[in-house]
Scaffold this motif. Structure first.
Motif, PDB file in Angstrom:
ATOM      1  N   ASP A 134      36.132 -18.065 -34.422  1.00  0.00           N
ATOM      2  CA  ASP A 134      36.617 -18.022 -35.799  1.00  0.00           C
ATOM      3  C   ASP A 134      37.574 -19.195 -35.991  1.00  0.00           C
ATOM      4  OD1 ASP A 134      38.238 -17.484 -38.114  1.00  0.00           O
ATOM      5  OD2 ASP A 134      37.659 -15.371 -38.006  1.00  0.00           O
ATOM      6  N   ALA A 135      37.098 -20.229 -36.675  1.00  0.00           N
ATOM      7  CA  ALA A 135      37.873 -21.470 -36.796  1.00  0.00           C
ATOM      8  C   ALA A 135      39.209 -21.245 -37.495  1.00  0.00           C
ATOM      9  CB  ALA A 135      37.058 -22.520 -37.550  1.00  0.00           C
ATOM     10  N   THR A 136      39.242 -20.349 -38.486  1.00  0.00           N
ATOM     11  CA  THR A 136      40.487 -20.082 -39.212  1.00  0.00           C
ATOM     12  C   THR A 136      41.529 -19.466 -38.295  1.00  0.00           C
ATOM     13  OG1 THR A 136      39.315 -19.781 -41.313  1.00  0.00           O
ATOM     14  CG2 THR A 136      41.527 -18.827 -41.134  1.00  0.00           C
ATOM     15  N   ARG A 137      41.117 -18.478 -37.518  1.00  0.00           N
ATOM     16  CA  ARG A 137      42.054 -17.831 -36.608  1.00  0.00           C
ATOM     17  C   ARG A 137      42.446 -18.755 -35.451  1.00  0.00           C
ATOM     18  NH1 ARG A 137      38.648 -13.161 -35.143  1.00  0.00           N
ATOM     19  NH2 ARG A 137      39.977 -13.121 -33.279  1.00  0.00           N
ATOM     20  N   GLU A 138      41.530 -19.560 -34.985  1.00  0.00           N
ATOM     21  CA  GLU A 138      41.866 -20.501 -33.918  1.00  0.00           C
ATOM     22  C   GLU A 138      42.941 -21.482 -34.393  1.00  0.00           C
ATOM     23  OE1 GLU A 138      38.346 -22.329 -32.413  1.00  0.00           O
ATOM     24  OE2 GLU A 138      37.554 -20.472 -31.541  1.00  0.00           O
ATOM     25  N   ALA A 139      42.786 -21.984 -35.616  1.00  0.00           N
ATOM     26  CA  ALA A 139      43.792 -22.896 -36.170  1.00  0.00           C
ATOM     27  C   ALA A 139      45.121 -22.169 -36.375  1.00  0.00           C
ATOM     28  CB  ALA A 139      43.297 -23.486 -37.484  1.00  0.00           C
ATOM     29  N   ALA A 140      45.052 -20.916 -36.823  1.00  0.00           N
ATOM     30  CA  ALA A 140      46.273 -20.140 -37.034  1.00  0.00           C
ATOM     31  C   ALA A 140      46.992 -19.869 -35.718  1.00  0.00           C
ATOM     32  CB  ALA A 140      45.934 -18.829 -37.733  1.00  0.00           C
ATOM     33  N   ALA A 141      46.229 -19.669 -34.652  1.00  0.00           N
ATOM     34  CA  ALA A 141      46.840 -19.475 -33.332  1.00  0.00           C
ATOM     35  C   ALA A 141      47.596 -20.724 -32.905  1.00  0.00           C
ATOM     36  CB  ALA A 141      45.762 -19.121 -32.311  1.00  0.00           C
ATOM     37  N   ARG A 142      47.007 -21.886 -33.135  1.00  0.00           N
ATOM     38  CA  ARG A 142      47.703 -23.145 -32.827  1.00  0.00           C
ATOM     39  C   ARG A 142      48.950 -23.290 -33.701  1.00  0.00           C
ATOM     40  NH1 ARG A 142      42.333 -24.954 -33.129  1.00  0.00           N
ATOM     41  NH2 ARG A 142      42.718 -26.190 -35.011  1.00  0.00           N
ATOM     42  N   GLN A 143      48.838 -22.850 -34.950  1.00  0.00           N
ATOM     43  CA  GLN A 143      49.983 -22.933 -35.857  1.00  0.00           C
ATOM     44  C   GLN A 143      51.127 -22.039 -35.387  1.00  0.00           C
ATOM     45  OE1 GLN A 143      49.043 -22.600 -40.056  1.00  0.00           O
ATOM     46  NE2 GLN A 143      51.106 -21.876 -40.551  1.00  0.00           N
ATOM     47  N   LEU A 144      50.792 -20.854 -34.893  1.00  0.00           N
ATOM     48  CA  LEU A 144      51.838 -19.964 -34.387  1.00  0.00           C
ATOM     49  C   LEU A 144      52.566 -20.604 -33.207  1.00  0.00           C
ATOM     50  CD1 LEU A 144      53.435 -17.381 -34.132  1.00  0.00           C
ATOM     51  CD2 LEU A 144      51.466 -16.296 -33.035  1.00  0.00           C
ATOM     52  N   LEU A 145      51.836 -21.254 -32.320  1.00  0.00           N
ATOM     53  CA  LEU A 145      52.481 -21.946 -31.204  1.00  0.00           C
ATOM     54  C   LEU A 145      53.382 -23.070 -31.699  1.00  0.00           C
ATOM     55  CD1 LEU A 145      49.534 -22.154 -28.632  1.00  0.00           C
ATOM     56  CD2 LEU A 145      51.494 -20.592 -28.590  1.00  0.00           C
ATOM     57  N   THR A 146      52.922 -23.781 -32.729  1.00  0.00           N
ATOM     58  CA  THR A 146      53.727 -24.862 -33.310  1.00  0.00           C
ATOM     59  C   THR A 146      55.009 -24.316 -33.916  1.00  0.00           C
ATOM     60  OG1 THR A 146      51.746 -26.173 -33.781  1.00  0.00           O
ATOM     61  CG2 THR A 146      53.729 -26.734 -35.005  1.00  0.00           C
ATOM     62  N   TYR A 147      54.904 -23.176 -34.596  1.00  0.00           N
ATOM     63  CA  TYR A 147      56.099 -22.549 -35.167  1.00  0.00           C
ATOM     64  C   TYR A 147      57.039 -22.090 -34.056  1.00  0.00           C
ATOM     65  CZ  TYR A 147      59.122 -19.275 -37.586  1.00  0.00           C
ATOM     66  OH  TYR A 147      60.235 -18.634 -38.074  1.00  0.00           O
ATOM     67  N   TRP A 148      56.463 -21.442 -33.043  1.00  0.00           N
ATOM     68  CA  TRP A 148      57.244 -20.906 -31.925  1.00  0.00           C
ATOM     69  C   TRP A 148      58.099 -21.996 -31.290  1.00  0.00           C
ATOM     70  CZ3 TRP A 148      54.840 -16.403 -28.876  1.00  0.00           C
ATOM     71  CH2 TRP A 148      55.716 -15.928 -27.905  1.00  0.00           C
ATOM     72  N   MET A 149      57.469 -23.128 -30.990  1.00  0.00           N
ATOM     73  CA  MET A 149      58.162 -24.206 -30.296  1.00  0.00           C
ATOM     74  C   MET A 149      58.805 -25.207 -31.247  1.00  0.00           C
ATOM     75  SD  MET A 149      57.898 -23.239 -27.257  1.00  0.00           S
ATOM     76  CE  MET A 149      58.607 -24.683 -26.430  1.00  0.00           C
ATOM     77  N   GLY A 150      58.728 -24.925 -32.563  1.00  0.00           N
ATOM     78  CA  GLY A 150      59.327 -25.790 -33.571  1.00  0.00           C
ATOM     79  C   GLY A 150      60.403 -25.061 -34.351  1.00  0.00           C
ATOM     80  N   PRO A 151      60.138 -24.705 -35.623  1.00  0.00           N
ATOM     81  CA  PRO A 151      61.161 -24.058 -36.453  1.00  0.00           C
ATOM     82  C   PRO A 151      61.687 -22.739 -35.892  1.00  0.00           C
ATOM     83  CG  PRO A 151      59.320 -24.797 -37.807  1.00  0.00           C
ATOM     84  CD  PRO A 151      58.897 -24.975 -36.379  1.00  0.00           C
ATOM     85  N   GLY A 152      60.860 -22.027 -35.121  1.00  0.00           N
ATOM     86  CA  GLY A 152      61.287 -20.733 -34.607  1.00  0.00           C
ATOM     87  C   GLY A 152      61.945 -20.766 -33.245  1.00  0.00           C
TER      88      GLY A 152
END
Length: 432
Positions: A327-345
């Motif tokens: 699921d390309a949408t969820r795969e991209a969202a998973a990468r986004q969560l990691l970006t948030y985790w190690m970025g703004p969060g």
């Protein structure tokens, strides 16, 4: 062991039958895109698999990510033994969007990273990581598959400062000195070491700290290639010495029945002076006492035959992997969560967990206990563990627990471990 090997064989069997061009499985790692950390994800649902000791780790991150993006994230706890449970699920096609996973070469191989995991090359947070930690783990065959979120675990000695002070003892300077120190404490009526024989998994640390110097000299490369074996002198002698120390009476009298929970209580209460353990042990201590108490009572020093050298062993609570779900949408969202985790969060995350920062521009929270800072300071110069450097991770700890229980000799431990290593390595295509 049978379940671990069966799951691994099934994973590789399914991989051989899969279409390498399907979905994102064939995506060039360099072509992966990274969404903005707070881009809207209304209606997107993500699942994170976690172990019993890591299921609360992402709480603060999830709260912030959901508020910023509109996504919903569910943490599903996989019962212990965690790694075996995940391997079995993945082998049958059941995958989450993300999961906590031990980011070592052997465990990335065990999950068949190339087929099952999204590559994380070009992740936007990598440039912010401490250079000493950036490439220490999470990479298999030149491709990054895991995101390190907390400081990698280090094998070393946790000790009760008050017991040491009462008996005029200082941290050991090398492994031989550690044994001398223990014998001196025993002569004064103190239990030198505590071991959790019933829960088994920590038994291997005693062997691995003795192998730190050999690991730096290429031991695991030689074992990986078949040039050396667990049954040869280097590993076997370490097993024999561990057994001899137990037989000498330097451990708790209930070593066969003691559990992880007992170990933390024994060290805090001063019923034992020391325990050879990893970071998750300190997490247990943090659940039992506040920072002021821990700073007063608990210290840490790395240990090896040559001196104060640690052995790093990143565990599943240290890192996450993102799965190829189709699921390309969820795969991209998973990468986004990691970006948030190690970025703004990230700042909120380390403050909530009261843990060490991995980023050079983000300061440690003010309440991080000194022992945890000392553990983190040992990472850069530490040696790689079996899990970090071997191509397969046999059940050394189970065999050592059997030795403690009296059902295996040191030689039998080495023989069983070598046999298991060969089975796993051959299943993964690393040995003929």
């Amino acid at each position: 062991m049978k379940r671990t090997l069966a799951a691994l064989l099934l994973i590789f069997g399914l991989a051989a039958c899969s279409d390498p061009g399907a979905g994102e499985s064939a995506t060039d790692p360099s072509a992966i895109t990274w969404p903005e950390a707070t881009a809207k994800l209304d209606g997107v649902k993500l699942t994170i698999w976690a172990a019993q000791n890591s299921n609360t780790v992402p709480k603060k991150v999830i709260e912030g990510f959901q508020a910023a993006t509109g996504a919903s994230v569910e943490v599903v706890t996989i019962p212990d033994p965690y790694e075996q449970g995940i391997q079995t699920k993945v082998a049958t096609g059941d995958k989450p969007d993300l999961a906590f996973w031990q980011p070592t070469a052997s465990m990335l191989t065990a999950i068949n990273a190339r087929t099952n995991l999204q590559p994380l090359e070009g992740a936007p947070w990598l440039s912010s990581l401490n250079p000493d930690l950036r490439d220490i783990t999470g990479i298999l065959d030149g491709t990054r598959y895991a995101a390190l979120v907390t400081s990698p675990a280090v094998e070393g000695v946790y000790y009760n400062k008050e017991v040491f002070a009462a008996h005029g003892v200082k941290p050991a300077t090398d492994f031989d000195n550690l044994v001398e120190l223990a014998r001196g404490l025993k002569a004064k009526g103190v239990t030198p070491f505590h071991e959790m024989g019933a829960d088994r998994w920590a038994t291997q640390w005693w062997v691995q700290v003795q192998l730190a110097d050999a690991a730096k000299a290429g031991l695991w490369d030689r074992i990986n290639s078949g040039q050396e074996k667990f049954t040869d002198a280097t590993v076997l002698d370490a097993i024999k010495r561990y057994d001899a120390l137990i037989e000498e009476g330097l451990f708790n009298s209930d070593i066969k029945t003691a559990k992880f929970e007992d170990q933390g209580t024994a060290l805090l209460d001063g019923k034992a002076a020391m325990a050879v353990q990893v970071n998750s042990f300190f997490g247990q201590l943090q659940a039992k006492a506040d920072t002021a108490t821990l700073d007063k009572k608990i210290g840490f020093f790395p240990i090896a035959p040559s001196g104060n050298v640690g052995t790093f062993i990143p565990d599943q609570s240290n890192a996450l992997v993102a799965f190829k779900t189709g699921d390309a949408t969820r795969e991209a969202a998973a990468r986004q969560l990691l970006t948030y985790w190690m970025g703004p969060g990230y700042q909120d995350f380390i403050t909530d967990r009261n843990t060490v920062s991995l980023q050079t521009a983000v300061a440690n929270p003010p309440g991080v206990p000194q022992a945890l800072l000392d553990v983190h300071a040992a990472v850069g110069a530490s040696a790689g563990s079996m899990q970090a450097l071997a191509v397969a991770n046999p059940d050394l700890y189970l065999n050592l627990a059997d030795m403690i229980a009296g059902t295996m000799t040191p030689a039998q431990v080495a023989e069983a471990t070598q046999k298991q290593f060969e089975q796993l390595a051959k299943a993964a295509g690393h040995l003929k």
